[in-house]
Design an enzyme around this catalytic site. Structure first.
Site, PDB file in Angstrom:
ATOM      1  N   GLU A  54       0.822  -1.212   0.000  1.00 23.66           N
ATOM      2  CA  GLU A  54       0.000   0.000   0.000  1.00 23.66           C
ATOM      3  C   GLU A  54       0.859   1.266   0.000  1.00 23.66           C
ATOM      4  O   GLU A  54       0.518   2.261  -0.665  1.00 23.66           O
ATOM      5  CB  GLU A  54      -0.922   0.011   1.227  1.00 23.66           C
ATOM      6  N   LEU A 206      20.038 -29.785  -0.865  1.00 22.68           N
ATOM      7  CA  LEU A 206      18.811 -29.158  -0.353  1.00 22.68           C
ATOM      8  C   LEU A 206      18.910 -27.638  -0.320  1.00 22.68           C
ATOM      9  O   LEU A 206      18.549 -26.983   0.644  1.00 22.68           O
ATOM     10  CB  LEU A 206      18.460 -29.708   1.038  1.00 22.68           C
ATOM     11  N   GLU A 294      11.539 -32.932   1.750  1.00 21.24           N
ATOM     12  CA  GLU A 294      12.151 -33.890   0.828  1.00 21.24           C
ATOM     13  C   GLU A 294      12.798 -34.953   1.696  1.00 21.24           C
ATOM     14  O   GLU A 294      13.879 -34.741   2.246  1.00 21.24           O
ATOM     15  CB  GLU A 294      13.165 -33.218  -0.091  1.00 21.24           C
ATOM     16  N   LEU A 299       9.750 -40.832   7.234  1.00 20.45           N
ATOM     17  CA  LEU A 299       9.380 -39.509   7.728  1.00 20.45           C
ATOM     18  C   LEU A 299       8.123 -38.997   7.019  1.00 20.45           C
ATOM     19  O   LEU A 299       7.210 -38.465   7.669  1.00 20.45           O
ATOM     20  CB  LEU A 299      10.529 -38.513   7.542  1.00 20.45           C
TER      21      LEU A 299
END
Length: 364
Positions: A54, A206, A294, A299
């Protein structure tokens, strides 16, 4: 609302999307200021600490903001954070009408911005293209509404649902286009989460490969925080990710932090493993909005079974790996058809020669 209201809000949403990789932990917000059916100012929030959408739109509009209509993808803030409140700036600029796609789920705002505008005689409307606005900020909304991040699991599999050969060999299941597509999922995330077995078996980086990200914004893309779940503290000190840009943290149940050159944090155990709900609480404490997972079947299965998964993205490659190869999810105890975990498929599309399937748990 008139048709042109929808068109201007669509423009505000497109502007908000420009912050997809850069605004974390703040929401992605776009704003358009219109006078006499002409856009006189627009802006989008670029990064935390910098002016909100804004404010940038008001700066561009200047004196033309007086009497104008403001289209914004999220309720203007009403509190002092790193920057002054946007609601007050809109009042001071003399705008006559504010149309917001949705109310801010942040408890510090949560309607306060609208109240401030109305008290100063500004016409306020909310809800235009709300679902599209929510889709831009799933992590911020999830964290504000539930106290945990939005969790997205990414997996690569063969057409018969296999993620690695029985030997553990998994590079490369999908093609180059799919692997490049994953970089966008990583880049939009606050955290990349994995398990220690993946680190031991694959030694992954990663990180975000900037060359695969939208041209022109590479300098603004930060490397997500890598978090490794390692109940027994088996993390290899020579892991590749420790040599790369970006922070790595190992979460464990052990008191001894070992000799690792990264942060090691002890969390509570549940049945001998890290309590995944405690993990989510810790991630929320980092102001993590979107968590990109990933990891291996154990898991991923535990997260899904614990109802901590909001989205699953599977890249399916056009080949067969056979019944001895490893599966997508390890979830013991699913013995009957009634035990199935139901998913709703939201999107299927080609990425190179592979298919990208996006699904969400049916209860979400």
């Amino acid at each position: 609302m008139a048709r042109h209201d929808t068109e201007f809000m669509q423009r505000a949403l497109r502007l908000a999307e420009r912050g997809l990789y850069t605004t974390d932990p703040n929401p992605r917000v776009g704003c358009v200021i219109v006078k006499d059916d002409n856009i006189v100012g627009e802006g989008w929030h670029r990064t935390a600490g910098e002016p909100h959408a804004e404010i940038l739109a008001l700066q561009q509009a200047g004196a033309q903001a007086a009497g104008a209509t403001v289209y914004v993808s999220l309720e203007p803030c009403s509190h002092h954070g790193k920057t002054p409140p946007c609601a007050a700036a809109l009042v001071n600029a003399g705008v006559s009408r504010v149309i917001a796609a949705m109310q801010d789920p942040n408890p510090e705002v949560a309607g306060g911005g609208f109240d401030h505008l109305r008290k100063h005689g500004i016409d306020v409307e909310s809800g235009l293209l709300e679902q599209a606005a929510r889709a831009i900020n799933p992590g911020f909304i999830k964290r504000m509404e539930s106290g945990r991040p939005y969790v997205r699991i990414k997996m690569a599999a063969s057409l018969d649902g296999r993620t690695a050969m029985a030997s553990g060999e998994s590079q490369w299941i999908t093609g180059e286009a799919a692997r490049a597509d994953v970089q966008g999922l990583r880049a939009r995330s606050s955290v990349i989460l994995t398990g220690v077995d993946t680190v031991i078996d694959d030694d992954p980086s990663l990180n975000v490969r900037l060359s695969a990200i939208q041209p022109g914004i590479e300098a603004d893309v930060r490397q997500p925080h890598r978090v490794v779940l390692d109940s027994r503290l088996r993390f290899p000190p020579g892991a590749r990710m420790l040599t790369l840009e970006g922070k790595t943290t190992v979460l464990t149940t052990k008191r001894d932090s070992g000799n690792l050159s990264c942060d090691v944090v002890k969390l509570d155990a549940l049945d001998g493993r890290l309590d995944l709900h405690k993990v989510m609480g810790w991630l929320s404490g980092l102001q993590a909005n979107e968590v990109h997972v990933e990891a291996g079947a154990t898991l991923c299965g535990a997260l899904l079974n614990s109802k901590l998964v909001d989205e699953i993205v599977v890249y399916l490659a056009p080949h067969i790996m056979g019944c001895d190869a490893r599966g997508l999810f390890s979830i013991p105890g699913l013995e009957h058809m009634a035990d199935r975990i139901r998913l709703d498929i939201k999107d299927v599309r080609h990425v190179g020669k592979d298919l990208r399937v996006t699904a969400v748990p049916a209860s979400n």
